[in-house]
Design a protein around this motif. Structure first.
Motif, mmCIF file in Angstrom:
data_model
loop_
_atom_site.group_PDB
_atom_site.id
_atom_site.type_symbol
_atom_site.label_atom_id
_atom_site.label_comp_id
_atom_site.label_asym_id
_atom_site.label_seq_id
_atom_site.Cartn_x
_atom_site.Cartn_y
_atom_site.Cartn_z
ATOM 1 N N ALA A 17 -5.560 1.144 3.953
ATOM 2 C CA ALA A 17 -5.581 1.604 2.377
ATOM 3 C C ALA A 17 -6.119 3.040 2.255
ATOM 4 N N ARG A 18 -7.316 3.151 3.166
ATOM 5 C CA ARG A 18 -8.016 4.120 2.854
ATOM 6 C C ARG A 18 -7.213 5.401 3.354
ATOM 7 N N SER A 68 1.663 6.784 -6.812
ATOM 8 C CA SER A 68 0.500 7.447 -7.289
ATOM 9 C C SER A 68 -0.428 6.317 -8.238
ATOM 10 N N ILE A 115 0.852 -1.162 -0.104
ATOM 11 C CA ILE A 115 -0.116 -0.154 0.024
ATOM 12 C C ILE A 115 0.906 1.256 0.094
ATOM 13 N N ASP A 116 1.917 1.230 0.827
ATOM 14 C CA ASP A 116 2.702 2.516 0.925
ATOM 15 C C ASP A 116 3.416 2.705 -0.593
ATOM 16 N N CYS A 136 -4.524 1.815 -8.360
ATOM 17 C CA CYS A 136 -5.155 0.863 -7.243
ATOM 18 C C CYS A 136 -4.047 -0.204 -6.943
ATOM 19 N N GLN A 182 -4.288 5.982 3.191
ATOM 20 C CA GLN A 182 -3.126 6.145 2.401
ATOM 21 C C GLN A 182 -3.742 6.717 0.899
ATOM 22 N N GLY A 183 -5.013 6.731 0.985
ATOM 23 C CA GLY A 183 -5.631 6.804 -0.391
ATOM 24 C C GLY A 183 -5.522 5.894 -1.665
ATOM 25 N N VAL A 184 -5.201 4.811 -1.031
ATOM 26 C CA VAL A 184 -4.812 3.643 -2.054
ATOM 27 C C VAL A 184 -6.206 2.726 -2.255
ATOM 28 N N ALA A 236 1.029 4.241 -2.958
ATOM 29 C CA ALA A 236 0.778 5.705 -2.500
ATOM 30 C C ALA A 236 1.966 6.277 -3.376
#
Lengths: 283, 283
Positions: B131-132, B95, B88-89, B98, B134-136, B92
């Protein structure tokens, strides 16, 4: 434990040779239920095959196979209908519980999967009256999605049952663990099939990890990842208490002596293929 | 025709070498959208990979891959959670649109498919808040039923969408033609996914007849039996106008020069992968 509910599909022991030789091998192991292929019947002759069945009091749990309705042109589809009529005649002569139907995939050169599915439905509609007249039940066999292009565009139990519902009397499904074990809707659809009396055959083998060849690397029961006891319990809970037919397409097992294969099958049938209550063993 | 909506998954051209070398190859062919694998990012270093992405104005249509939640013991499941946090990192930092999730199959030695599916659900529930944060977006990828035991016990689009509905915001699906083309409920489920804004990735290749190796014999678009134009139309009718990401695992194509592979992809993308109206080509 009684072996009355254990059936051998001839593809499992084709190395034994002729129709008669395969039957003899089964009888040596106390197995009295069989499921022959059309080529075995053709080689022996239908009259002789039927005589062997009757004189040994064998149960024919399925005749393999009809189907392959989808074809590139009208002549091909017509030929398929005619061939299915002959398969129905054979199944009737052998007093088979059903004619197993592998419906066919995409016609050569086609990418029209829904069109192929329509051809299959049309083909069934055309032969069903004749099957009913001959008293032969048609067992629609959903095949693993891996075979959608080449063998059968019927790929889930739900899809097969929806088609049975459309076609009506004289149809049912062959539930093969290899093709269906992965399906998240399996339990629900097996229950539905049982409720409507649509389970007419139950095929077993196992899914190997890894599966090196999707066509000819099926596993012996117990050697793979399918929970066969749980699968059988699901089917029995749906009301089906009929035979388990062993159908193993496997280069490995076909290279072994037929008596070793059958002895292994009998052993595995009595262990991994039974529910905890053992109801499967009772006829 | 604009190539803005054509993305290359690094697995398709891994013979090109490093992260930077693959990007250079894509740019030579006018391709500015990519989907790297974690090993490519690890080799380049995350900071350097992110720099290459930013300095070339690349779009990352997915980061491959998280998942593999099902494990034989608690330590294994814990390790999977930690590893997913790192993925996930990375997503992110790049960018990425998904993080592609291949959820895992049966734990070693297990025959408990529904247990594995529960582990997958539990795993998602555990990483989703991170994930949320980190916006992923997590792209659940249903894999062909052939892979149920070894790679992913999420095997139909319906099953994946049911899980997305349970998990809620921050999840969606990766719709890969190879895994899903056979599904009789495909159209209905694609429409459902579109209605709910759950299509976050669209992967393309083709299904060869015969498929000699289920792992590494995927076809180039146009060489197989999937009606890709019709598939794309189905997705666009569901409201998705995003990229088509080419993911071809193939020993054949990996043996060819990368520029030949990419030139072929551009050609096929512009022909067999478009709907008749050509809406797919517009961004």
């Amino acid at each position: 434990m009684s072996l009355d509910n254990l059936s051998i599909n001839f593809a499992t022991v084709r190395q034994a040779g002729s129709f008669g030789a395969i039957v003899d091998a089964c009888l040596r192991h106390g197995i009295t239920a069989i499921s022959p292929w059309r080529e075995h019947v053709a080689e022996a002759g239908l009259v002789e095959a039927a005589r062997i069945v009757a004189s040994n009091g064998l149960r024919v749990t399925g005749h393999c196979r009809g189907g392959f309705f989808s074809a590139a042109d009208a002549a091909g589809r017509r030929a398929a209908i005619e061939d299915n009529r002959r398969a129905i005649d054979e199944a009737a002569a052998l007093s088979a519980s059903c004619l197993v139907m592998v419906v066919g995939g995409l016609p050569k050169g086609s990418r029209d999967l829904s069109g192929a599915r329509q051809m299959v439905e049309d083909g069934f509609a055309e032969i069903l009256p004749y099957a009913r007249q001959q008293g032969v039940k048609l067992a629609l066999e959903p095949l693993h999605p891996f075979y959608a292009a080449e063998r059968a565009c019927l790929n889930t139990l739900k899809q097969a049952l929806d088609l049975c519902d459309k076609l009506g009397e004289g149809t049912g499904v062959a539930i093969d663990v290899y093709h269906l074990w992965w399906d998240p809707e399996l339990e629900e659809q097996v229950a539905r099939a049982g409720r409507n009396g649509q389970i007419v055959a139950h095929h077993i083998c196992d899914w190997l990890v890894p599966t090196v060849d999707p066509l000819n690397d099926r596993g012996m029961m117990g050697d793979g990842v399918i929970d066969l006891g749980r699968f059988r319990a699901m089917i029995e809970n749906a009301g089906y208490r009929g035979p388990q037919e062993v159908e193993i397409f496997s280069h490995r097992w076909q290279a072994r002596p037929v008596d070793e294969v059958l002895a292994t099958i009998v052993d595995r049938y009595q262990t991994v293929c039974q529910t905890i209550t053992g109801a499967a063993a009772a006829t």
